[in-house]
Design a protein around this motif. Sequence first.
Motif, PDB file in Angstrom:
ATOM      1  N   THR A   1      61.679  -3.790  -6.256  1.00 54.34           N
ATOM      2  CA  THR A   1      61.788  -2.235  -5.926  1.00 54.34           C
ATOM      3  C   THR A   1      62.313  -1.635  -7.317  1.00 54.34           C
ATOM      4  O   THR A   1      61.936  -0.231  -7.580  1.00 54.34           O
ATOM      5  CB  THR A   1      63.435  -2.317  -5.400  1.00 54.34           C
ATOM      6  OG1 THR A   1      63.075  -2.946  -4.390  1.00 54.34           O
ATOM      7  CG2 THR A   1      63.614  -0.761  -5.187  1.00 54.34           C
ATOM      8  N   ALA A   2      62.910  -2.479  -8.441  1.00 49.61           N
ATOM      9  CA  ALA A   2      62.671  -1.798  -9.596  1.00 49.61           C
ATOM     10  C   ALA A   2      61.043  -0.883 -10.878  1.00 49.61           C
ATOM     11  O   ALA A   2      60.853  -0.013 -10.717  1.00 49.61           O
ATOM     12  CB  ALA A   2      62.736  -2.552 -11.290  1.00 49.61           C
ATOM     13  N   CYS A   3      59.900  -2.140  -9.774  1.00 48.88           N
ATOM     14  CA  CYS A   3      58.807  -1.869 -10.326  1.00 48.88           C
ATOM     15  C   CYS A   3      57.687  -0.742  -9.584  1.00 48.88           C
ATOM     16  O   CYS A   3      57.771   0.390 -10.162  1.00 48.88           O
ATOM     17  CB  CYS A   3      57.266  -2.973 -10.078  1.00 48.88           C
ATOM     18  SG  CYS A   3      58.030  -3.868 -11.290  1.00 48.88           S
ATOM     19  N   LEU A   4      58.241  -0.987  -7.979  1.00 46.90           N
ATOM     20  CA  LEU A   4      57.853   0.335  -7.670  1.00 46.90           C
ATOM     21  C   LEU A   4      58.775   2.223  -7.942  1.00 46.90           C
ATOM     22  O   LEU A   4      57.882   2.353  -8.012  1.00 46.90           O
ATOM     23  CB  LEU A   4      58.162   0.015  -6.624  1.00 46.90           C
ATOM     24  CG  LEU A   4      57.419  -0.876  -5.672  1.00 46.90           C
ATOM     25  CD1 LEU A   4      58.082  -1.155  -4.132  1.00 46.90           C
ATOM     26  CD2 LEU A   4      55.450  -0.789  -5.544  1.00 46.90           C
ATOM     27  N   ILE A   5      60.023   2.252  -7.940  1.00 44.86           N
ATOM     28  CA  ILE A   5      60.665   3.618  -8.291  1.00 44.86           C
ATOM     29  C   ILE A   5      59.672   4.138  -9.616  1.00 44.86           C
ATOM     30  O   ILE A   5      59.258   4.709  -9.799  1.00 44.86           O
ATOM     31  CB  ILE A   5      61.533   2.689  -8.830  1.00 44.86           C
ATOM     32  CG1 ILE A   5      62.543   2.611  -7.970  1.00 44.86           C
ATOM     33  CG2 ILE A   5      62.434   4.359  -9.117  1.00 44.86           C
ATOM     34  CD1 ILE A   5      64.040   2.395  -7.697  1.00 44.86           C
TER      35      ILE A   5
ATOM     36  N   SER B   1      57.946   7.438  -5.408  1.00 45.05           N
ATOM     37  CA  SER B   1      59.455   7.956  -5.273  1.00 45.05           C
ATOM     38  C   SER B   1      60.334   6.733  -4.679  1.00 45.05           C
ATOM     39  O   SER B   1      59.824   5.958  -4.174  1.00 45.05           O
ATOM     40  CB  SER B   1      59.258   8.922  -4.193  1.00 45.05           C
ATOM     41  OG  SER B   1      59.134   8.968  -2.716  1.00 45.05           O
ATOM     42  N   TRP B   2      61.581   7.483  -4.794  1.00 44.75           N
ATOM     43  CA  TRP B   2      62.220   6.354  -4.663  1.00 44.75           C
ATOM     44  C   TRP B   2      62.240   6.454  -2.981  1.00 44.75           C
ATOM     45  O   TRP B   2      63.070   5.205  -2.294  1.00 44.75           O
ATOM     46  CB  TRP B   2      63.403   6.502  -4.942  1.00 44.75           C
ATOM     47  CG  TRP B   2      64.356   7.930  -4.126  1.00 44.75           C
ATOM     48  CD1 TRP B   2      64.710   8.614  -4.674  1.00 44.75           C
ATOM     49  CD2 TRP B   2      65.578   8.456  -3.068  1.00 44.75           C
ATOM     50  NE1 TRP B   2      65.004   9.815  -3.999  1.00 44.75           N
ATOM     51  CE2 TRP B   2      65.423   9.472  -2.723  1.00 44.75           C
ATOM     52  CE3 TRP B   2      65.918   7.473  -2.223  1.00 44.75           C
ATOM     53  CZ2 TRP B   2      66.249   9.767  -1.785  1.00 44.75           C
ATOM     54  CZ3 TRP B   2      66.449   7.904  -0.993  1.00 44.75           C
ATOM     55  CH2 TRP B   2      67.006   8.990  -1.058  1.00 44.75           C
ATOM     56  N   ARG B   3      62.607   7.417  -1.727  1.00 43.56           N
ATOM     57  CA  ARG B   3      61.697   7.176  -0.715  1.00 43.56           C
ATOM     58  C   ARG B   3      60.810   6.239  -0.371  1.00 43.56           C
ATOM     59  O   ARG B   3      61.396   5.496   0.726  1.00 43.56           O
ATOM     60  CB  ARG B   3      61.425   8.330   0.111  1.00 43.56           C
ATOM     61  CG  ARG B   3      62.525   9.636  -0.423  1.00 43.56           C
ATOM     62  CD  ARG B   3      62.796  11.119  -0.244  1.00 43.56           C
ATOM     63  NE  ARG B   3      63.469  12.199  -0.236  1.00 43.56           N
ATOM     64  CZ  ARG B   3      64.226  12.586   0.342  1.00 43.56           C
ATOM     65  NH1 ARG B   3      65.029  11.875   1.244  1.00 43.56           N
ATOM     66  NH2 ARG B   3      65.524  12.935  -0.146  1.00 43.56           N
ATOM     67  N   TRP B   4      59.724   6.605  -1.280  1.00 41.81           N
ATOM     68  CA  TRP B   4      58.390   5.395  -0.328  1.00 41.81           C
ATOM     69  C   TRP B   4      58.672   4.382  -0.778  1.00 41.81           C
ATOM     70  O   TRP B   4      59.045   2.935  -0.568  1.00 41.81           O
ATOM     71  CB  TRP B   4      57.325   5.752  -1.239  1.00 41.81           C
ATOM     72  CG  TRP B   4      56.471   7.024  -0.499  1.00 41.81           C
ATOM     73  CD1 TRP B   4      56.511   8.339  -0.039  1.00 41.81           C
ATOM     74  CD2 TRP B   4      55.526   6.913   0.907  1.00 41.81           C
ATOM     75  NE1 TRP B   4      56.022   8.935   0.026  1.00 41.81           N
ATOM     76  CE2 TRP B   4      55.434   8.202   1.263  1.00 41.81           C
ATOM     77  CE3 TRP B   4      55.347   5.612   1.578  1.00 41.81           C
ATOM     78  CZ2 TRP B   4      54.254   8.563   2.067  1.00 41.81           C
ATOM     79  CZ3 TRP B   4      54.967   6.303   2.469  1.00 41.81           C
ATOM     80  CH2 TRP B   4      54.478   7.671   3.357  1.00 41.81           C
ATOM     81  N   THR B   5      59.435   4.343  -1.847  1.00 42.59           N
ATOM     82  CA  THR B   5      60.277   2.681  -2.440  1.00 42.59           C
ATOM     83  C   THR B   5      60.991   1.834  -1.263  1.00 42.59           C
ATOM     84  O   THR B   5      61.355   1.315  -0.968  1.00 42.59           O
ATOM     85  CB  THR B   5      60.859   2.561  -3.741  1.00 42.59           C
ATOM     86  OG1 THR B   5      59.939   3.250  -4.584  1.00 42.59           O
ATOM     87  CG2 THR B   5      61.550   1.331  -3.723  1.00 42.59           C
ATOM     88  N   GLY B   6      61.906   2.913  -0.728  1.00 36.78           N
ATOM     89  CA  GLY B   6      63.308   3.000   0.295  1.00 36.78           C
ATOM     90  C   GLY B   6      62.005   2.135   1.936  1.00 36.78           C
ATOM     91  O   GLY B   6      62.468   1.024   2.490  1.00 36.78           O
TER      92      GLY B   6
END
Length: 259
Positions: free
Chosen positions: A7-11, A15-20
């Motif tokens: 999650t940290a890498c994706l953020i 965006s945090w929405r797509w990460t979620g």
Amino acid sequence: MALPSITACLIAVISWRWTGTVVGVIGLLGAGAVLLSLRAVPSASSVAAIRPEQGKAPDWTKLLRNGFPLLLTIGVIDSATRMGFLTFLPFLLQSKGAGLSEIGVALTLVFAGGAAGKLVCGFLGARLGVLPTVLITEGATTAGILALLPLPIGAALALLPLIGVALNWTSSVLYGTVPDLVTADRRETAFGVFYTGTIGAGALSPALYGLFSDAIGLTPAMLLVAAVVLLTLPLAWKLTRVLSAIASDLRSQIAREVL
């Protein structure tokens, strides 16, 4: 342990929405894998044919004897402490200047320490016993939370794996103590009650501690979490006396059978 770091890498790149969304899809895939794996588990009818006594209603009086309520209470407090701490940790780190990526790394460090705690501390706990384990781990949890509050972000990250170990060591020993407190024909029921109580406490504690945080502030709420965990110490002392009595009765029974 892996998901917070992912999650940290994706953020950092989306965006945090797509990460979620990605994390949610991973959860759905995991649920599908569990569902497929359950096909290899014996059906309820076949299990009932092998163990017809499972159809009987649970004898709750057997679960209320020999210290099981003490063990359950310790588990409830331990689970509530763990989830309460994890709820407040991102906000505490944010107040120290951490960004989303650093918070993801912090959670990874906590869960990495927890995984190591599950692996190693289960063996140590079986040798130390309930009371020394609870004294060490819950005392370390309280000390870790208190030390974390004033530390800068770098030192706080270095401390988090040790806190993760302390948070998870106790639960490993508690799970292993359940069979010592109930008869063999009620162990499934006992584990069901124990898991329901501990997971339920973990689900409710963030909301309850959140109310306290809104009323008294983040730091006092963290201090409250650190103080509540100390309630397990007298309970563990009393539980140890119960376990000692059970062991003494068992030795006497074996001696009578030998004679």
